[in-house]
Scaffold this active site. Structure first.
Site, PDB file in Angstrom:
ATOM      1  N   TYR A 157      -1.333   0.862  10.129  1.00  0.00           N
ATOM      2  CA  TYR A 157      -1.664  -0.194   9.584  1.00  0.00           C
ATOM      3  C   TYR A 157      -0.175   0.264   8.356  1.00  0.00           C
ATOM      4  O   TYR A 157       0.385  -0.832   7.825  1.00  0.00           O
ATOM      5  CB  TYR A 157      -2.702   0.620   8.845  1.00  0.00           C
ATOM      6  CG  TYR A 157      -2.862   0.370   7.371  1.00  0.00           C
ATOM      7  CD1 TYR A 157      -3.561  -1.303   6.852  1.00  0.00           C
ATOM      8  CD2 TYR A 157      -3.015   1.115   6.106  1.00  0.00           C
ATOM      9  CE1 TYR A 157      -3.405  -1.921   6.193  1.00  0.00           C
ATOM     10  CE2 TYR A 157      -2.986   0.279   4.552  1.00  0.00           C
ATOM     11  CZ  TYR A 157      -3.515  -0.553   4.669  1.00  0.00           C
ATOM     12  OH  TYR A 157      -3.591  -1.685   3.476  1.00  0.00           O
TER      13      TYR A 157
ATOM     14  N   LYS B  24       2.274  -2.516   6.150  1.00  0.00           N
ATOM     15  CA  LYS B  24       3.153  -1.969   5.162  1.00  0.00           C
ATOM     16  C   LYS B  24       4.293  -2.061   5.111  1.00  0.00           C
ATOM     17  O   LYS B  24       4.549  -2.444   4.019  1.00  0.00           O
ATOM     18  CB  LYS B  24       1.371  -1.129   4.025  1.00  0.00           C
ATOM     19  CG  LYS B  24       0.164  -1.544   4.305  1.00  0.00           C
ATOM     20  CD  LYS B  24       0.326  -2.818   3.921  1.00  0.00           C
ATOM     21  CE  LYS B  24      -0.916  -3.279   4.037  1.00  0.00           C
ATOM     22  NZ  LYS B  24      -1.613  -4.826   3.160  1.00  0.00           N
TER      23      LYS B  24
ATOM     24  N   SER C  52       0.597  -0.883  -0.265  1.00  0.00           N
ATOM     25  CA  SER C  52      -0.081   0.414   0.046  1.00  0.00           C
ATOM     26  C   SER C  52       1.002   1.063  -0.202  1.00  0.00           C
ATOM     27  O   SER C  52       2.118   1.034   0.764  1.00  0.00           O
ATOM     28  CB  SER C  52      -0.825   0.239   1.281  1.00  0.00           C
ATOM     29  OG  SER C  52      -1.448   1.412   0.706  1.00  0.00           O
TER      30      SER C  52
ATOM     31  N   SER D 178     -13.501  -1.513  -1.074  1.00  0.00           N
ATOM     32  CA  SER D 178     -13.674  -2.239  -0.085  1.00  0.00           C
ATOM     33  C   SER D 178     -13.813  -3.169   0.909  1.00  0.00           C
ATOM     34  O   SER D 178     -14.314  -1.833   1.614  1.00  0.00           O
ATOM     35  CB  SER D 178     -12.884  -3.446  -0.640  1.00  0.00           C
ATOM     36  OG  SER D 178     -11.567  -2.698   0.310  1.00  0.00           O
TER      37      SER D 178
HETATM   38  N1  LIG Z   1      -8.491  -1.192  -0.325  1.00  0.00           N
HETATM   39  C1  LIG Z   1      -7.780  -0.121  -0.028  1.00  0.00           C
HETATM   40  O1  LIG Z   1      -7.827   0.929  -0.783  1.00  0.00           O
HETATM   41  C2  LIG Z   1      -6.254  -1.028  -0.706  1.00  0.00           C
HETATM   42  C3  LIG Z   1      -5.577  -0.133  -1.167  1.00  0.00           C
HETATM   43  C4  LIG Z   1      -3.769  -0.658  -0.560  1.00  0.00           C
HETATM   44  C5  LIG Z   1      -3.388  -1.575  -0.486  1.00  0.00           C
HETATM   45  N2  LIG Z   1      -4.354  -2.507   0.143  1.00  0.00           N
HETATM   46  C6  LIG Z   1      -4.338  -3.695   0.236  1.00  0.00           C
HETATM   47  O2  LIG Z   1      -5.202  -4.797  -0.042  1.00  0.00           O
HETATM   48  C7  LIG Z   1      -5.190  -6.195   0.270  1.00  0.00           C
HETATM   49  C8  LIG Z   1      -7.040  -5.851   0.481  1.00  0.00           C
HETATM   50  O3  LIG Z   1      -7.391  -5.543   0.722  1.00  0.00           O
HETATM   51  P1  LIG Z   1      -9.525  -5.227   0.392  1.00  0.00           P
HETATM   52  O4  LIG Z   1      -9.963  -3.870   0.165  1.00  0.00           O
HETATM   53  O5  LIG Z   1      -9.885  -6.353   0.003  1.00  0.00           O
HETATM   54  O6  LIG Z   1      -9.872  -5.458   2.263  1.00  0.00           O
HETATM   55  P2  LIG Z   1     -11.063  -6.000   2.416  1.00  0.00           P
HETATM   56  O7  LIG Z   1     -12.118  -6.149   1.895  1.00  0.00           O
HETATM   57  O8  LIG Z   1     -11.299  -5.362   4.365  1.00  0.00           O
HETATM   58  O9  LIG Z   1     -10.593  -8.155   2.909  1.00  0.00           O
HETATM   59  C9  LIG Z   1      -9.296  -8.134   3.713  1.00  0.00           C
HETATM   60  C10 LIG Z   1      -9.275  -9.574   3.968  1.00  0.00           C
HETATM   61  O10 LIG Z   1      -8.721  -9.734   5.610  1.00  0.00           O
HETATM   62  C11 LIG Z   1      -9.350 -10.622   6.051  1.00  0.00           C
HETATM   63  N3  LIG Z   1      -8.519 -10.426   7.295  1.00  0.00           N
HETATM   64  C12 LIG Z   1      -9.007  -9.635   8.148  1.00  0.00           C
HETATM   65  N4  LIG Z   1      -8.483  -9.865   9.525  1.00  0.00           N
HETATM   66  C13 LIG Z   1      -8.474 -11.176   9.757  1.00  0.00           C
HETATM   67  C14 LIG Z   1      -7.096 -12.484   9.691  1.00  0.00           C
HETATM   68  N5  LIG Z   1      -7.256 -11.552  11.446  1.00  0.00           N
HETATM   69  N6  LIG Z   1      -7.198 -13.470   9.428  1.00  0.00           N
HETATM   70  C15 LIG Z   1      -7.660 -13.916   8.451  1.00  0.00           C
HETATM   71  N7  LIG Z   1      -8.005 -13.133   7.844  1.00  0.00           N
HETATM   72  C16 LIG Z   1      -8.278 -11.782   7.683  1.00  0.00           C
HETATM   73  C17 LIG Z   1     -10.942 -10.231   6.106  1.00  0.00           C
HETATM   74  O11 LIG Z   1     -11.817 -11.373   6.225  1.00  0.00           O
HETATM   75  P3  LIG Z   1     -13.045 -11.116   7.617  1.00  0.00           P
HETATM   76  O12 LIG Z   1     -13.365 -10.374   5.988  1.00  0.00           O
HETATM   77  O13 LIG Z   1     -13.751 -12.037   8.083  1.00  0.00           O
HETATM   78  O14 LIG Z   1     -12.765  -9.591   8.052  1.00  0.00           O
HETATM   79  C18 LIG Z   1     -10.839 -10.012   4.124  1.00  0.00           C
HETATM   80  O15 LIG Z   1     -11.184 -11.320   3.300  1.00  0.00           O
HETATM   81  C19 LIG Z   1      -4.580  -6.272   2.098  1.00  0.00           C
HETATM   82  O16 LIG Z   1      -3.568  -5.761   2.056  1.00  0.00           O
HETATM   83  C20 LIG Z   1      -4.528  -4.603   1.283  1.00  0.00           C
HETATM   84  O17 LIG Z   1      -3.751  -3.451   3.317  1.00  0.00           O
HETATM   85  C21 LIG Z   1      -6.500  -2.117  -0.304  1.00  0.00           C
END
Ligand SMILES: NC(=O)c1ccc[n+]([C@@H]2O[C@H](COP(=O)([O-])OP(=O)(O)OC[C@H]3O[C@@H](n4cnc5c(N)ncnc54)[C@H](OP(=O)(O)O)[C@@H]3O)[C@@H](O)[C@H]2O)c1
Length: 287
Positions: A161, A165, A134, A196
């Protein structure tokens, strides 16, 4: 059905929603067998149903519990695997893990570090490990390795956070150095701003305002798909939707990356007694 990934086995953490789910569905459509490593079988039921049992298997994994990480790794490693995508993350939530680490550090970095280390022997000779990065890591000016224990300190957990990262990028730097001279690759993907569940902790109206111009998870999954499938995704590289990108200078600090590896090894119970002693000295502020 056959596809470019026919027969490959890809483990994806946090694949019940968001970018992880979109990545799993796309990889399954390319012929991969996906292992959905998720903390709730109930929340993963829908993606399991959509992909189907011939292409998807579920492994329960809570990255906030090192016991759960060890159990999941043992289950996953009972068959050889080709790729591991460290996708899951917690964002904007405060607390600590079962093992006493700050929540974002424990889940996003340490849980993935331990999972990866435990799966390395089962990874195929040309296997890849993909880390979800990120842009927030670029704002971190220093890494306080002594502050990773205990409760989240900041009110919104945004600083923690970003630190987690940065740690994932440092882990990627050290892992890619260790993969040099082999056919294995450690590659990092930055999905960009994605609408998301990452913003689930925001009040509903604010969340809608915040995310309305963001891309959908299917687009956010593109960098991960590039990292796991493309011959052009290089060991040590970081890629976003526009192509290769440089991590911050701190994320490329080889000494810091090696120190974080040693401490993470000890904190996750994987280290030799001498490394464990070093990490304990560190935690006590004696080095
Ligand atoms: N969205 C953005 O704008 C953005 C930007 C930069 C980077 N990212 C990165 O992209 C990746 C995916 O993010 P996303 O946007 O798809 O987020 P998301 O929709 O919140 O999905 C996160 C996932 O991580 C799981 N998770 C959280 N805590 C956990 C734990 N203790 N053990 C196992 N699984 C766990 C969640 O499970 P539950 O549903 O059970 O909670 C969910 O499946 C992440 O690494 C995030 O840092 C996202």
């Amino acid at each position: 059905m056959t596809g470019p990934l026919d027969g490959r086995r890809v483990v994806i953490t946090g694949s019940n929603t968001g970018v992880g789910r979109a990545t799993a569905e796309a990889l399954a459509a390319m012929g991969a067998r996906v292992v959905l490593a998720c903390r709730s079988a109930e929340r993963a039921a829908d993606v399991m149903r959509v992909i189907g049992p011939e292409r998807a298997e579920l492994v329960e994994l809570d990255l906030g519990s090192l016991a759960s990480v060890r159990a999941a790794a043992a289950q996953i490693a009972s068959e050889p695997g080709d790729e591991l995508i460290n996708n899951a993350a917690v964002a904007g939530a405060r607390g600590q893990t079962e093992d006493g680490f700050e929540l974002a550090f424990g889940v996003n970095h340490l849980g993935h570090f331990a999972l990866t280390r435990l799966l390395l022997d089962a990874l195929s000779e040309d296997g890849r490990v993909v880390h979800l990065g990120s842009g927030s890591h670029e704002g971190v000016r220093s890494l306080e390795l002594d502050a990773v224990h205990g409760l989240t300190r900041s009110r919104l957990a945004i600083a923690e956070y970003a630190t987690s990262k940065l740690c994932q990028m440092l882990f990627h730097a050290e892992l890619s150095a260790r993969f040099e001279g082999t056919a294995r690759r450690s590659v990092a993907a930055d999905p960009g701003d994605v609408a998301s569940d990452a913003y689930r902790n925001m009040p509903c109206v604010l969340r809608q305002l915040w995310t309305w111009r963001m891309k959908p998870p299917t687009e956010g999954a593109r960098p991960s798909l590039f990292c796991v499938t493309s011959p052009d995704a290089e060991n040590g590289g970081l890629y976003d939707a526009d192509g290769p990108r440089e991590p911050s200078a701190l994320a490329r600090d080889a000494e810091l990356a090696a120190e974080l590896w040693r401490c993470s090894d000890a904190w996750s119970g994987l280290a030799s007694p001498s490394s464990r002693a070093h990490a304990e000295e560190r935690s006590a502020g004696r080095v």
